[in-house]
Design a protein around this motif. Structure first.
Motif, mmCIF file in Angstrom:
data_model
loop_
_atom_site.group_PDB
_atom_site.id
_atom_site.type_symbol
_atom_site.label_atom_id
_atom_site.label_comp_id
_atom_site.label_asym_id
_atom_site.label_seq_id
_atom_site.Cartn_x
_atom_site.Cartn_y
_atom_site.Cartn_z
ATOM 1 N N TYR A 180 0.833 -1.209 0.000
ATOM 2 C CA TYR A 180 0.000 0.000 0.000
ATOM 3 C C TYR A 180 0.866 1.257 0.000
ATOM 4 O O TYR A 180 0.641 2.180 -0.793
ATOM 5 C CB TYR A 180 -0.914 -0.022 1.221
ATOM 6 N N TYR A 183 2.545 1.827 -3.435
ATOM 7 C CA TYR A 183 1.615 2.337 -4.444
ATOM 8 C C TYR A 183 1.257 3.801 -4.187
ATOM 9 O O TYR A 183 1.221 4.622 -5.112
ATOM 10 C CB TYR A 183 0.356 1.474 -4.478
ATOM 11 N N GLU A 186 4.161 6.141 -5.115
ATOM 12 C CA GLU A 186 4.299 6.296 -6.568
ATOM 13 C C GLU A 186 3.184 7.175 -7.117
ATOM 14 O O GLU A 186 3.420 8.088 -7.925
ATOM 15 C CB GLU A 186 4.280 4.925 -7.239
ATOM 16 N N ILE A 220 -1.661 3.624 -12.681
ATOM 17 C CA ILE A 220 -1.406 3.166 -11.314
ATOM 18 C C ILE A 220 -2.722 2.937 -10.593
ATOM 19 O O ILE A 220 -2.906 1.916 -9.902
ATOM 20 C CB ILE A 220 -0.537 4.196 -10.567
ATOM 21 N N TYR A 224 -4.442 -0.740 -9.278
ATOM 22 C CA TYR A 224 -4.720 -0.885 -7.840
ATOM 23 C C TYR A 224 -6.174 -1.290 -7.604
ATOM 24 O O TYR A 224 -6.456 -2.178 -6.808
ATOM 25 C CB TYR A 224 -4.406 0.423 -7.127
ATOM 26 N N ALA A 229 -2.209 -5.325 -8.269
ATOM 27 C CA ALA A 229 -1.133 -4.559 -7.626
ATOM 28 C C ALA A 229 0.176 -5.340 -7.584
ATOM 29 O O ALA A 229 1.253 -4.736 -7.600
ATOM 30 C CB ALA A 229 -1.557 -4.151 -6.216
ATOM 31 N N THR A 233 3.503 -3.656 -9.009
ATOM 32 C CA THR A 233 4.744 -3.296 -8.313
ATOM 33 C C THR A 233 5.970 -3.667 -9.148
ATOM 34 O O THR A 233 6.978 -2.959 -9.135
ATOM 35 C CB THR A 233 4.821 -3.992 -6.953
#
Length: 394
Positions: A180, A183, A186, A220, A224, A229, A233
Motif C-alpha cells: 500500500y 503504491y 508512486e 497506477i 490498484y 497490484a 509493483t
C-alpha cells in the motif's frame, strides 16, 4: 449519479467472472483488499511531496549548485526595443529573411544584430543552471529512493521470484502495508508532478507531459482498483530503474563534469534498453498475457490492462531507438583529437535549454526530427518521453 456510478464500477468489466465487489470487502479476520477510496490518500501525500521538493530545492539543491560553481543568474537580457518587442510578442519569435530585411531597414541594424537580439530575447526568460540543477537533483534523490524502496519491498515477496504468484488466488490477494505504501508513494509522486508543472520550468512539451502524468496516474490507479497490484509493483520498480542515471547525467552536465556525465548516460542507456526491450516483454508481458490467461482467464479489464502494456512496449522500442541513435551519431561524428569532444552527446533538456550562447554563430534547428545541432557546441539532441517518469533528453 447513481446510475453513472453503477455503470463505471460494473463488476463484469473490473473483475473476473463470479467475483463481486462484496467479495473483496474487508474480512472478519482483518484481511483488507485494495479499494478505490484508498487512492484519495495520495492527494495530501502529493501536496506533502510537492512542499518537500520546494524546501529541498531551496535549501539543499540551490546551495549545492552554487558550491559547484553554477551561475544563479539567467542569460543576459536583450536591450529594450519597442519595435522588436512588438514583433516578438505578436508576430514571430524567430524572424525569417523577409522579416529581417524589413526590420533591418526600419531600425538601420544589420541582420546579424537583429538575429542576436531575438536570440537573447528568447533566452532571457529561461531558467538558470542553478534552477535546472536543483530540479534534477530533487528527481535524482526521489528516483533513487523510490527504486531502492521498491527493491527492498519486492525482495521478500514471492512474486518477484515466481511471477505466477501474481495470479494465484486472484483477486483474493490481501493488501499488505508495504504494498500500500509503495503504491501510494508512486501515485502521490505523479500527482505532485501534475501540480508542479504549473510552477516548474516552462517547456515546449507542457501539454504532452501533462497528459503523460495523468496517464501514469490513471494506470497506477487502474491496476490498484482491480487488485493487479502485485504485477503493478513489478512494472513500477522496473520503470524506476533508469531514471536516476539520467538525472545524474544531467546534473553532471550542468556542473561540467563531462566524464561523469558520459558514464551516467552510458549507464542510463544500457539500463533503459535492457529493462525495456528485454526484461519487460520476457518478464512482465509474459506473466500478464500468458500466465494470467492460464490461471484466471481473460475478462474486459484484463484486455484493457494488457492492451496498454503492449502500447507501452511499442513506445519502449521507439525511445530505445532514439537513445541508440543519439549515441551512434555522437560516436561517428565526434571530432577525435580536439580534446574538446566526448564520445556521447552533451546532455541538455531540449524542452528548456538556452540557445547557442555564441554571439557570432547562428543556430540551425530541425524540430521536425527532434534532433538539432548548435553550431557553437556541436551538441546533438533528441526528444522523447518515457511512460514512467518522463525523459526528453539525449
Amino acid at each position: 449519479m447513481s446510475a453513472l456510478s453503477a455503470w463505471f464500477w460494473n463488476e463484469r468489466f473490473w473483475l473476473p467472472q463470479n467475483v463481486t465487489w462484496a467479495d473483496l470487502a474487508d474480512t472478519e479476520s482483518g484481511e483488507q483488499y485494495p479499494r478505490a477510496g484508498h487512492l484519495l490518500y495520495a492527494l495530501p501525500t502529493a501536496l506533502g511531496i510537492f512542499t518537500l521538493r520546494l524546501l529541498f530545492e531551496r535549501f539543499i539543491g540551490r546551495p549545492c549548485a552554487l558550491r559547484l560553481g553554477l551561475q544563479g543568474k539567467g542569460p543576459r537580457r536583450a536591450q529594450p526595443n519597442s519595435i522588436l518587442e512588438k514583433v516578438f510578442t505578436s508576430i514571430t519569435k524567430c524572424p525569417d529573411g523577409k522579416h529581417l530585411e524589413g526590420l533591418s531597414k526600419q531600425l538601420d541594424w544589420d541582420a546579424r544584430k537583429i538575429q542576436r537580439w531575438f536570440r537573447q530575447r528568447r533566452n532571457q526568460d529561461k531558467p538558470s543552471l542553478v534552477t535546472k540543477f536543483s530540479e534534477s537533483m530533487w528527481r535524482f534523490i526521489f528516483y533513487s529512493y523510490i527504486f531502492s524502496y521498491g527493491v527492498w519491498f519486492l525482495w521478500s515477496t514471492p512474486w518477484l521470484w515466481d511471477t505466477r504468484q501474481c495470479w494465484y488466488n486472484y483477486p483474493y490477494q490481501p493488501l499488505t502495508s508495504s504494498l500500500y505504501y509503495y503504491y501510494i508513494q508512486e501515485l502521490a509522486f505523479y500527482w505532485s508532478l501534475v501540480f508542479s508543472q504549473f510552477t516548474d520550468i516552462k517547456r515546449k512539451d507542457f501539454l504532452l507531459m501533462f497528459i503523460h502524468h495523468l496517464a501514469a496516474v490513471s494506470l497506477i490507479s487502474f491496476s490498484y482498483v482491480n487488485n493487479m497490484a502485485r504485477v503493478g509493483t513489478l512494472v513500477l520498480c522496473l520503470h524506476d530503474s533508469a531514471d536516476s542515471f539520467l538525472e545524474a547525467a544531467k546534473m553532471a552536465n550542468y556542473a561540467k563534469y563531462q566524464r561523469f556525465c558520459d558514464t551516467m548516460f552510458i549507464s542510463f542507456g544500457l539500463v533503459f534498453v535492457v529493462t525495456r526491450i528485454f526484461i519487460f516483454p520476457t518478464w512482465i508481458l509474459n506473466t500478464t498475457l500468458f500466465e494470467s490467461w492460464e490461471l484466471i482467464g481473460p475478462y474486459p479489464s484484463w484486455w484493457l490492462f494488457n492492451g496498454i502494456l503492449l502500447i507501452l512496449q511499442v513506445l519502449h522500442m521507439i525511445w530505445s531507438w532514439l537513445i541508440i541513435r543519439v549515441a551512434y551519431k555522437s560516436l561517428t561524428k565526434g571530432k577525435v583529437g580536439t580534446g574538446k569532444c566526448h564520445p556521447l552527446p552533451v546532455l541538455k533538456d531540449e524542452r528548456s535549454d538556452i540557445e547557442s550562447s555564441s554571439e557570432e554563430e547562428d543556430t540551425t534547428v530541425n524540430s521536425t526530427k527532434g534532433i538539432y545541432n548548435t553550431s557553437s557546441n556541436g551538441a546533438n539532441r533528441v526528444n522523447g518521453h518515457a511512460a514512467n517518469g518522463q525523459w526528453a533528453d539525449e
